[in-house]
Design an enzyme around this catalytic site. Sequence first.
Site, PDB file in Angstrom:
ATOM      1  N   ASN A  92     -42.536  95.561  -0.758  1.00 34.74           N
ATOM      2  CA  ASN A  92     -41.408  94.711  -1.136  1.00 34.74           C
ATOM      3  C   ASN A  92     -40.321  94.813  -0.070  1.00 34.74           C
ATOM      4  OD1 ASN A  92     -39.057  93.671  -2.392  1.00 34.74           O
ATOM      5  ND2 ASN A  92     -39.835  94.197  -4.420  1.00 34.74           N
TER       6      ASN A  92
ATOM      7  N   SER B 267     -41.803  91.687  -7.550  1.00 36.03           N
ATOM      8  CA  SER B 267     -41.316  92.416  -8.718  1.00 36.03           C
ATOM      9  C   SER B 267     -42.157  92.218  -9.965  1.00 36.03           C
ATOM     10  CB  SER B 267     -39.859  92.036  -9.019  1.00 36.03           C
ATOM     11  OG  SER B 267     -39.015  92.576  -8.055  1.00 36.03           O
TER      12      SER B 267
ATOM     13  N   ARG C 214     -40.014  98.921   0.067  1.00 33.33           N
ATOM     14  CA  ARG C 214     -40.604  99.794  -0.947  1.00 33.33           C
ATOM     15  C   ARG C 214     -42.056  99.414  -1.148  1.00 33.33           C
ATOM     16  NH1 ARG C 214     -38.955  97.883  -5.537  1.00 33.33           N
ATOM     17  NH2 ARG C 214     -41.081  97.364  -6.168  1.00 33.33           N
TER      18      ARG C 214
ATOM     19  N   ASP D  77     -45.557  99.968  -3.260  1.00 36.71           N
ATOM     20  CA  ASP D  77     -46.050 100.414  -4.561  1.00 36.71           C
ATOM     21  C   ASP D  77     -47.522 100.779  -4.476  1.00 36.71           C
ATOM     22  OD1 ASP D  77     -43.526  99.844  -5.579  1.00 36.71           O
ATOM     23  OD2 ASP D  77     -44.085  97.805  -6.156  1.00 36.71           O
TER      24      ASP D  77
ATOM     25  N   GLU E 299     -35.845  86.088 -10.692  1.00 41.74           N
ATOM     26  CA  GLU E 299     -35.185  87.389 -10.594  1.00 41.74           C
ATOM     27  C   GLU E 299     -33.675  87.262 -10.401  1.00 41.74           C
ATOM     28  OE1 GLU E 299     -37.627  90.225  -8.148  1.00 41.74           O
ATOM     29  OE2 GLU E 299     -38.768  88.403  -7.766  1.00 41.74           O
TER      30      GLU E 299
ATOM     31  N   GLU F 271     -48.540  96.545  -2.874  1.00 39.81           N
ATOM     32  CA  GLU F 271     -47.717  95.576  -2.153  1.00 39.81           C
ATOM     33  C   GLU F 271     -46.534  96.284  -1.506  1.00 39.81           C
ATOM     34  OE1 GLU F 271     -46.380  92.673  -4.976  1.00 39.81           O
ATOM     35  OE2 GLU F 271     -44.773  93.951  -5.726  1.00 39.81           O
TER      36      GLU F 271
ATOM     37  N   TYR G   6     -36.754  96.635 -15.075  1.00 39.71           N
ATOM     38  CA  TYR G   6     -35.327  96.350 -15.136  1.00 39.71           C
ATOM     39  C   TYR G   6     -34.711  96.493 -16.524  1.00 39.71           C
ATOM     40  CZ  TYR G   6     -36.242  94.614 -10.461  1.00 39.71           C
ATOM     41  OH  TYR G   6     -36.617  94.524  -9.144  1.00 39.71           O
TER      42      TYR G   6
ATOM     43  N   GLY H 107     -34.830  96.230  -5.157  1.00 41.59           N
ATOM     44  CA  GLY H 107     -33.633  96.138  -5.981  1.00 41.59           C
ATOM     45  C   GLY H 107     -32.585  97.175  -5.619  1.00 41.59           C
TER      46      GLY H 107
END
Length: 308
Positions: free
Chosen positions: A273, A144, A253, A255, A17, A271, A214, A277
């Site tokens: 995070n 990600s 964050r 999901d 990443e 998950e 992204y 980002g």
Amino acid sequence: MNKDIHVVVLMGGWSAEREVSLSSGKGVVKALEERGYTNVTGLDMDRDVAAKLAELKPDVVFNALHGTPGEDGSVQGMLDLMGISYTHSGCTTSAVAIDKQLTKAVLEPHGIPMPPGKLVESASLYEGDPLPRPYVLKPANEGSSVGVAIVTEDSNYGQPISPQAKGPWQEFDRLMAEEFIAGRELTVAVLGDEALCVTELVIDNGWYDYDHKYTDGQTTHICPAEVSDDIAQRMMDLALEAHRVLGCKGCSRSDFRWDETRGMDGLFLLETNTQPGMTPLSLVPEQAAAKGISYGELVERLIEEALG
């Protein structure tokens, strides 16, 4: 807030990443300079990062790294040893949250619903499926949506999966196999002790993998998501609970997948995070904006919490 403090924005590194991290870091540097911070240094992390930080002597590090080693507790441990304050979650939280098996072990006893799954050796996939198809395979320690595969009856991976088929089994020795949850892709950001809102991710083609996250134009963000108030509140409650149970700091964050045909029982957290980002396409800045928090204010709040 003293705007003469030395802020080092740590970015780049060598994970899968890297490019996203560089985009996040450059955005943070720009935002801080625009808000009047006079001593901001962007640092592309290499193997000499400890020596460079010792030379720079920052008052605080803004951690804009994604993936390993910036998201798995390694960099956090280094900064702890050096006595340097930093944004986002600490060493233990980072190590647990990036490990999908550990995350399940920590969150599920608190009543947080997650897809049923188990850890498998990649080589075993060539003998047979670990779960009934469709199921999801993902690296046990990546973020990600890096290296995720959805194995369906008509996928071209083979029956059983072929060693020659392109997939995470070629790159990782161990994978998490999980039941595939049909339905809608949703996400909730937590900032400090507040869940911001719910965003639905509508994918033009395929699913919300790394490229869709992204690449501009591949995913439509509906913020706030068009879901019932009770479902939205349930997701925000679960995201906040995951943030607290894991011990996250700054922002996180979570999901979700929601099979709306099953109502509340169809909601699953995938998950959490700990290093979301901060790019122009990223979800946390978008949700913050929806709550009236500018990108620059978001960055500054993360630094304030780190120094608090």
